[in-house]
Write an enzyme that holds these catalytic residues in place. Structure first.
Site, PDB file in Angstrom:
ATOM      1  N   SER A  86     -14.598 -17.475  27.368  1.00 41.03           N
ATOM      2  CA  SER A  86     -14.828 -17.081  28.698  1.00 41.03           C
ATOM      3  C   SER A  86     -16.292 -16.415  28.682  1.00 41.03           C
ATOM      4  CB  SER A  86     -13.761 -15.943  29.310  1.00 41.03           C
ATOM      5  OG  SER A  86     -13.937 -15.850  30.637  1.00 41.03           O
ATOM      6  N   ASN A  87     -16.670 -15.661  29.733  1.00 38.47           N
ATOM      7  CA  ASN A  87     -17.842 -14.965  29.687  1.00 38.47           C
ATOM      8  C   ASN A  87     -17.872 -13.795  30.501  1.00 38.47           C
ATOM      9  OD1 ASN A  87     -18.405 -15.268  32.716  1.00 38.47           O
ATOM     10  ND2 ASN A  87     -18.017 -17.274  31.958  1.00 38.47           N
ATOM     11  N   LYS A  88     -18.871 -12.976  30.763  1.00 35.83           N
ATOM     12  CA  LYS A  88     -18.842 -11.396  31.037  1.00 35.83           C
ATOM     13  C   LYS A  88     -18.838 -11.234  32.445  1.00 35.83           C
ATOM     14  CE  LYS A  88     -22.005  -9.031  28.882  1.00 35.83           C
ATOM     15  NZ  LYS A  88     -23.081  -8.803  28.252  1.00 35.83           N
ATOM     16  N   ALA A 119     -19.100 -17.970  37.353  1.00 34.91           N
ATOM     17  CA  ALA A 119     -19.952 -18.237  36.139  1.00 34.91           C
ATOM     18  C   ALA A 119     -18.825 -19.376  35.458  1.00 34.91           C
ATOM     19  CB  ALA A 119     -20.104 -17.031  35.084  1.00 34.91           C
TER      20      ALA A 119
END
Ligand code: PMT
Length: 215
Positions: free
Chosen positions: A21-23, A88
């Site tokens: 995943s991402n932030k 995102a």
């Protein structure tokens, strides 16, 4: 007006308990959704997992992976006047996902990744969407140049570009500083809260609806 917003990160499963995943916190997209709902628009918020409360009077479609987000957008986009893609989205996902948790074995492990569908890039061609299309661009260099290439390549009316190498703006920050890249010019509003910028981005998108559909 009916406004579709994607927000938050996607999660790409590695096995039943792990993911890539991402932030992204979802703050930017949720702020736009809230601003639009407060103005009385119908809002469809397609969101990856976040810790945020869903704004009042918003039709909420929770998703996990980019493939799920793609399907949700494909299903909803024909009925909207404005589509704003703040999510995102992971560009790649693991090629295969086993049913059981992966056990550790050797000293190294290689994960094979395959390309995810480009949701924003599918809007014009695959979904035949004709409304106002606003994309975001998360860049670490050549902000305006890269954003303008994205604008043209994906058939957008506006790209909102932010420098995600900075800690004070972009991913998981309360503020943002963006370039608004239009086909014929670029605006650079000052750094501000995501709530204030959400209002500004929404106003720009609403103005674009009257440009693309003057009657
Ligand atoms: O959620 P926050 O913590 O508030 O952070 C906000 C943000 C940094 C996530 C947001 O401001 C932002 O920059 N969003 C875009 C993130 C991104 O994935 O940018 P990109 O340059 O990789 O993608 C370009 C555009 O295509 C984006 O509109 C993205 O939603 C879309 N995209 C990307 C890949 C893909 N497979 N499908 C897409 O639709």
């Amino acid at each position: 007006m009916t406004i579709l917003i994607t927000a938050g990160p996607t999660r790409e499963a590695i096995d039943p308990v792990r993911f890539i995943s991402n932030k992204s916190s979802g703050k930017m997209g949720y702020a736009i959704a809230q601003s639009a709902a407060e103005q009385g628009h119908r809002v469809i918020l397609v969101s990856g997992p976040t810790d945020l409360d869903v704004p009042d009077r918003v039709d909420f479609i929770p998703v996990e992976s980019s493939v799920e987000m793609f399907a949700a957008v494909e299903h909803q986009i024909a009925k909207v006047d404005i589509a704003i893609f703040t999510a995102a989205v992971a560009d790649y996902r693991p090629a295969s996902v086993p049913d059981q948790k992966i056990k550790k074995s050797g000293e190294t492990m290689t994960l094979e990744l395959v390309r995810n569908p480009d949701i924003l890039g599918s809007a014009r061609n695959q979904f035949s969407y004709q409304g106002v299309l606003v994309g975001f661009a998360a860049e670490t260099e050549n902000l305006e140049k890269n954003a303008r290439e994205k604008l043209e390549r994906k058939g957008c009316d506006l790209i909102v570009a932010n420098d995600v190498s900075r800690k004070d703006i972009g991913f998981d920050a309360n503020d943002n500083e963006v370039l608004l890249v239009f086909p014929d010019h670029t605006d650079h509003p000052h750094k501000d809260s995501k709530q204030h910028l959400a209002h500004l981005i929404l106003e720009e998108a609403i103005t674009l609806t009257s440009v693309s559909n003057p009657n």
